[in-house]
Design an enzyme around this catalytic site. Structure first.
Site, PDB file in Angstrom:
ATOM      1  N   ASP A   1       0.608  -1.161  -0.088  1.00  0.00           N
ATOM      2  CA  ASP A   1      -0.035  -0.051   0.037  1.00  0.00           C
ATOM      3  C   ASP A   1       0.839   1.176   0.020  1.00  0.00           C
ATOM      4  OD1 ASP A   1      -2.128   1.875   0.250  1.00  0.00           O
ATOM      5  OD2 ASP A   1      -2.531   1.422   2.301  1.00  0.00           O
TER       6      ASP A   1
ATOM      7  N   ASP B   1      -2.102   6.055  -6.142  1.00  0.00           N
ATOM      8  CA  ASP B   1      -2.275   5.207  -4.971  1.00  0.00           C
ATOM      9  C   ASP B   1      -2.359   3.811  -5.528  1.00  0.00           C
ATOM     10  OD1 ASP B   1      -2.973   4.330  -2.318  1.00  0.00           O
ATOM     11  OD2 ASP B   1      -5.237   4.645  -2.860  1.00  0.00           O
TER      12      ASP B   1
END
Ligand SMILES: *[C@@H]1O[C@H](CO)[C@@H](O)[C@H](O)[C@H]1NC(C)=O
Ligand SMILES: *[C@@H]1O[C@H](CO)[C@@H](O)[C@H](O)[C@H]1NC(C)=O
Ligand SMILES: *[C@@H]1O[C@H](CO)[C@@H](O)[C@H](O)[C@H]1NC(C)=O
Ligand SMILES: *[C@@H]1O[C@H](CO)[C@@H](O)[C@H](O)[C@H]1NC(C)=O
Ligand SMILES: *[C@@H]1O[C@H](CO)[C@@H](O)[C@H](O)[C@H]1NC(C)=O
Length: 477
Positions: free
Chosen positions: A152, A355
Site C-alpha cells: 500500500d 495510489d
C-alpha cells in the site's frame, strides 16, 4: 488435449500479433490512437499462472501477485475469500471516501472505530484497505517466516498479525501460520519511552503504553483495524536482510484482508519501508501491476526496475500536504488522440495522488464529464448497457470478436505523458457489462486519485529521494 489447447493459443497469439496490434490510425504526431483488441482477451479464463521474467532478475525484487487468481500464493482459500465485483467497488469507494476526508482541507470530525475490547481506537489516519488487490511476500524474523502482505503506497506502518491472538483481542483468519514473536530470536519490543513510540502520534497513529511497551493502533475507514505492539524485527526482502525494522505486531486485528497476513507500508512517512531502508535503497522503489491475475508483476527496491531509459518523471507534488501519499499534478487528458478541453484549475484546485490501493481512478467531476463524453462519442457504434455499481458508462460486447477502444493518456506536470494500457481503460464484469473504468468525484475539491487499474503493465517508479514519480510502458505483462 492440453497440447491442442497450447497449439490453439499459439496460433491465436500469432494471428493476434499479425492482425490485432494497436490501431492502424496514425495521428499527426505519428501515434496510433485506438486499441483494437480481441473481445475474448478482456475476459481472463486461464487458470494457470504465467511468471513475468523481469521479477526474478534483481535481488531486491519481489514477485507481486494479484490477491485473487492463479498466481496468488494465497489462492487455496480463493473460493471462500474472493470478493465479487460489487464488493471490490464498494470497498474501493470506502477507501476513496476516507482518503478524501483525510486530505480534505477543512477539518473533519474524527470518527471512532470500536475494538472488540473496551478501548476505542481513533481512526485518525482514516485510511482504508479497500480490496487490497496486490500482495508480496516478505520474510519476518529469525528463523525467517514468510508472510504475504497487501502492499500500500497510501500508508506507512508495516504490520502483521502476531501470536498470541485471542489473549486481548482476535485475529482474522489468514492463510499462512500467524507470526509468533516468541519463536524469533531477532524480535524486540519498542519501549514506551523510546522516541520511536512518540513518533506514532506525530505520524497520525494511535499510541498507548502497556507495561512499558509501546502500543500502536491503526483504524481503517471500513471498520478494519489493527492494534498491537510496536516492535523491531529482522526483515528479509528476497535476499536483502534488514535488522531492527519497526513494524506493528498486531494481536488484535479485524477486517477484510482476505487471508493476507498484514500490510506492507510504502508511503512517504518515517515508518514506511522505503523510509526505513533508505540507507540501502535510497528511498526508491518501483513496481509493475500485471494486466490480469494470470500474470505476476514485481515490486523492486532501490531501482527503477531495469527500464531506466524509458522512465519519464513528474515531480511529487506537495500542494496536498499529507505525510503518506505521493502527490502528482495532472495537467491534461487525451482520448483517441485528442486532448480534452479541461481548464487547468479543474485539476490544480483539488490536486491528485497516485495510489496502489485505489482500484478505479477518480477524477474531478468536470474532468470526468469531459472524458466520458469523448469516450462515449468514440464508442457510439457499440451497444450500451445499464451501468453497474459506481461505473456509469458500460457496453454490451456479447458476440463481438474484436473491439476498438480509444486510447487514453494522462499528461503530468513536467511534460510527462502516460498512456494507459488497453487493460487499464475498461473494467469488465462480463461480456455484456464492460465499463469505462473511471469515476467522477462528488466534489470539485476532492483530490483526484490515479488508481491501480490504470497503472496496469506500467512500470511506476517512486523516487522519494529525488522527489519524483516516474512511468515507463511495458513494465510487465
Ligand atoms: C514483548 O512484550 C510482551 C508483553 O509484555 C511480552 O510478553 C514479550 O515477552 C516481550 N518480548 C520480548 C522479546 O521482550
Ligand atoms: C491506554 O491503555 C489503558 C490500559 O492499557 C487504557 O485504560 C486506556 O484507556 C488507554 N488509552 C487510550 C487513549 O486508549
Ligand atoms: C474513434 O477514434 C479513432 C481514433 O481517433 C477513430 O479512428 C475512430 O473513427 C473513432 N470512432 C468514432 C466512432 O468516432
Ligand atoms: C464502428 O464504426 C466504424 C467506423 O464508422 C466501423 O468501421 C466499425 O465497423 C463499426 N463497428 C461496429 C461494431 O459497428
Ligand atoms: C447483450 O447483448 C446480447 C446479444 O445482443 C443480448 O442477448 C443480451 O441480452 C444483452 N445483455 C444485456 C445485459 O443487455
Amino acid at each position: 488435449m492440453k497440447n491442442l489447447l497450447n497449439i490453439i493459443t499459439l496460433v491465436l497469439c500469432a494471428w493476434l500479433s499479425f492482425c490485432c496490434t494497436d490501431g492502424a490510425q496514425k495521428r499527426k504526431s505519428g501515434e496510433v490512437s485506438f486499441h483494437r483488441i480481441l473481445a475474448s482477451s478482456l475476459f481472463p479464463s486461464s487458470s494457470s499462472c504465467v511468471l513475468s521474467p523481469r521479477a526474478s532478475n534483481t535481488k531486491s525484487s519481489l514477485l507481486l501477485t494479484h490477491r485473487h487468481g492463479p498466481c496468488s500464493s494465497l489462492s487455496s482459500k480463493k473460493a471462500k475469500t474472493s470478493p465479487n465485483h460489487d464488493d471490490i467497488l464498494r470497498l474501493d469507494q470506502a477507501r476513496v471516501k476516507s482518503i478524501h476526508s483525510k486530505l480534505s482541507k477543512k477539518l473533519t470530525p474524527q470518527y471512532r472505530v470500536s475494538q472488540s475490547q473496551s478501548t476505542e481506537l481513533e481512526a485518525r489516519d482514516g485510511s482504508t484497505l479497500g480490496s487490497g488487490n496486490y500482495i508480496v511476500t516478505v520474510g519476518f524474523g529469525t528463523p525467517k517466516h514468510d508472510l504475504s502482505l497487501v502492499f500500500d503506497t497510501g500508508s506507512d506502518l508495516t504490520w502483521t498479525q502476531c501470536e498470541p491472538c485471542g489473549k486481548t483481542g482476535t485475529c482474522y483468519p489468514q492463510e499462512e501460520p500467524i507470526f509468533n514473536p516468541s519463536s524469533s530470536t531477532s524480535y524486540s519490543n519498542v519501549s514506551c519511552s523510546s522516541p520511536v513510540c512518540d513518533s506514532l502520534t506525530s505520524q497520525g497513529h494511535y499510541r498507548n503504553c502497556s507495561a512499558s511497551n509501546c502500543i500502536y493502533g491503526i483504524g481503517y475507514g471500513d471498520s478494519s483495524f489493527t492494534v498491537g505492539f510496536l516492535a523491531k524485527e529482522k526483515f528479509t526482502l528476497n535476499t536483502d536482510v534488514f535488522d531492527g525494522v519497526n513494524f506493528g505486531c498486531g494481536e488484535n486485528n479485524q477486517g477484510l484482508f482476505y487471508g493476507a497476513a498484514g500490510l506492507l507500508g510504502l508511503g512517504r512517512g518515517e515508518f514506511s519501508l522505503p523510509s526505513q531502508t533508505a540507507m540501502t535503497y535510497n528511498n526508491i522503489f518501483s513496481y509493475c501491476l500485471p494486466s490480469s491475475a494470470d500474470y505476476t508483476g514485481h515490486l523492486t527496491f532501490g531501482s527503477s526496475g531495469g527500464l531506466s531509459n524509458s522512465v519519464k518523471y513528474t515531480p511529487i507534488s506537495t500542494a496536498r500536504h499529507s505525510a503518506s501519499f505521493y502527490g502528482l499534478d495532472i495537467v491534461g487528458i487525451t482520448v483517441a488522440g485528442k486532448e480534452l478541453e479541461i481548464p487547468l484549475t479543474v485539476f490544480s484546485a483539488p490536486g491528485a495522488i497516485i495510489d496502489s490501493g485505489t482500484v478505479i481512478t477518480r477524477l474531478p467531476p468536470k474532468a470526468y464529464a469531459a472524458l466520458r463524453t469523448a469516450f462515449k462519442e468514440n464508442m457510439s457504434n457499440y451497444t450500451t448497457s445499464m451501468g453497474q455499481s459506481i461505473l456509469d458508462t458500460c457496453y454490451n460486447f456479447t458476440g463481438l470478436e474484436t473491439v476498438e477502444i480509444p486510447k487514453v493518456s494522462f499528461s503530468f506536470k513536467g511534460g510527462t505523458d502516460v498512456e494507459v494500457d488497453s487493460k487499464g481503460i475498461l473494467y469488465v464484469f462480463d461480456a455484456s457489462e464492460v465499463c469505462l473504468a473511471f469515476v467522477g468525484n462528488g466534489n470539485d475539491d476532492d483530490v483526484a486519485i490515479f488508481g491501480n487499474v490504470q497503472q496496469k503493465t506500467i512500470q511506476v517508479v517512486y523516487d522519494g529521494a529525488g522527489g519524483r514519480v516516474g512511468f515507463a510502458p511495458d513494465g510487465c505483462m
